[in-house]
Design a protein around this motif. Sequence first.
Motif, PDB file in Angstrom:
ATOM      1  N   ILE A   1       1.657   2.458  -3.511  1.00  0.00           N
ATOM      2  CA  ILE A   1       0.428   2.881  -4.191  1.00  0.00           C
ATOM      3  C   ILE A   1       0.000   4.251  -3.673  1.00  0.00           C
ATOM      4  CG2 ILE A   1      -1.992   2.346  -4.597  1.00  0.00           C
ATOM      5  CD1 ILE A   1      -1.301  -0.611  -4.360  1.00  0.00           C
ATOM      6  N   GLU A   2       0.020   4.410  -2.365  1.00  0.00           N
ATOM      7  CA  GLU A   2      -0.340   5.704  -1.776  1.00  0.00           C
ATOM      8  C   GLU A   2       0.611   6.803  -2.247  1.00  0.00           C
ATOM      9  OE1 GLU A   2      -1.287   7.621   2.631  1.00  0.00           O
ATOM     10  OE2 GLU A   2       0.014   5.862   2.486  1.00  0.00           O
TER      11      GLU A   2
ATOM     12  N   HIS B   1       8.336  -1.143   1.885  1.00  0.00           N
ATOM     13  CA  HIS B   1       7.148  -1.691   2.555  1.00  0.00           C
ATOM     14  C   HIS B   1       7.512  -3.027   3.160  1.00  0.00           C
ATOM     15  CE1 HIS B   1       6.218  -4.777  -0.524  1.00  0.00           C
ATOM     16  NE2 HIS B   1       6.717  -3.908  -1.375  1.00  0.00           N
TER      17      HIS B   1
ATOM     18  N   ALA C   1      -6.734  -4.037  -5.879  1.00  0.00           N
ATOM     19  CA  ALA C   1      -5.643  -3.396  -5.147  1.00  0.00           C
ATOM     20  C   ALA C   1      -5.717  -1.877  -5.237  1.00  0.00           C
ATOM     21  CB  ALA C   1      -4.303  -3.889  -5.685  1.00  0.00           C
TER      22      ALA C   1
ATOM     23  N   LEU D   1      -9.358   1.172  -3.264  1.00  0.00           N
ATOM     24  CA  LEU D   1      -9.339   2.076  -2.107  1.00  0.00           C
ATOM     25  C   LEU D   1      -8.729   3.419  -2.477  1.00  0.00           C
ATOM     26  CD1 LEU D   1      -9.582   2.749   0.924  1.00  0.00           C
ATOM     27  CD2 LEU D   1      -7.369   1.615   1.253  1.00  0.00           C
ATOM     28  N   TRP D   2      -7.627   3.397  -3.217  1.00  0.00           N
ATOM     29  CA  TRP D   2      -6.906   4.624  -3.522  1.00  0.00           C
ATOM     30  C   TRP D   2      -7.629   5.439  -4.593  1.00  0.00           C
ATOM     31  CZ3 TRP D   2      -3.931   5.115   0.361  1.00  0.00           C
ATOM     32  CH2 TRP D   2      -3.445   3.965   0.998  1.00  0.00           C
TER      33      TRP D   2
ATOM     34  N   ASP E   1       0.820  -1.210   0.000  1.00  0.00           N
ATOM     35  CA  ASP E   1       0.000   0.000   0.000  1.00  0.00           C
ATOM     36  C   ASP E   1       0.852   1.256   0.000  1.00  0.00           C
ATOM     37  OD1 ASP E   1      -2.378  -1.355  -0.063  1.00  0.00           O
ATOM     38  OD2 ASP E   1      -2.744  -1.251   2.097  1.00  0.00           O
TER      39      ASP E   1
ATOM     40  N   LYS F   1     -10.205   7.280  -2.684  1.00  0.00           N
ATOM     41  CA  LYS F   1      -9.624   8.393  -1.924  1.00  0.00           C
ATOM     42  C   LYS F   1      -9.224   9.551  -2.810  1.00  0.00           C
ATOM     43  CE  LYS F   1      -7.692   6.143   2.189  1.00  0.00           C
ATOM     44  NZ  LYS F   1      -6.445   5.916   2.984  1.00  0.00           N
TER      45      LYS F   1
END
Length: 299
Positions: free
Chosen positions: A176-177, A298, A227, A230-231, A173, A234
């Motif tokens: 990706i963030e 990560h 995957a 979520l992003w 994550d 956001k």
Amino acid sequence: MLASVMAGVDGSVESLTAAEWAAREALRRGLPLRLVHVWDRHPRPAEEESESAVQRHVARSALRQAQDRVRAVCPDVRLVNELVEGPAIAELLKAAEDAELLVLGSRGLSGFTGFLVGSVAQGVVARATRPVVLVRAGETAADELLPTEYNSAGPRTGYRDVVLAVGLDVPGDAEIEFAFEAARLRGARLRVVHAWQTPVLGLGPGEIDLLDDPRRAEERRHLLTGALRLWRDKHPDVEVVATVTKDRPQTALIRAASGAGLLVVGHRVAQRPVGRRTGPVTHAAIHHVDCPVAVVPHD
């Protein structure tokens, strides 16, 4: 210490370029820029005082040169200078613990030989717990922007794509963030690339469908969509183009990064002995991609 964008400088051309890139990134993020120079003195006992004085003078000159360069191109950035004594890799890692990201320079080479990444930069990337961005010598503010139309004399407008390489076996994550935020700050398109290869396995009865490449590709597309969901929720303002391709991950990311403004790759630090090595995808990115590369650690 307050969050900042940090640049390691040593007086080299590539580190000055990295400082400029870091200054622009600090402005985008609304953060101060920390210029850090690490010097590790090793004077001979008979000349300890004089050699230390010379080394300190050189260190201060490198910091001052970087500061002047940044002030000339980004006069509005909040600037902090820091002179640190000790082993370069250890001290850069320690100083970067409070930074949002650390920016270092790499020296570009011609042809297909890629880029020369110094031992300090490689050591920092392998061990860092914060994102590290490597910037090639010669990178300019104009290189971040889309080219003008053919024969157009007008100013460049808009940022080049941010490219994110995603591995679905252990998706992180953190990278990706980072990529979504980088694209948002620039108002740039985010291109997400996942490459896969048919595994070489000894298959038993009933497992022949594993060799069906179209079905495997569709499965990978579904996993990538999940995957990113979520992003995307956001950051609905970020345009995302996701691609699944059958290829070696190293080859796919080098091709995808052509013409990009920034490449983002993950670096898994768990289960590595003292985090001393980078994986093959990260290695390919930092040695063979000609745009800035963000390596995001990560677990």
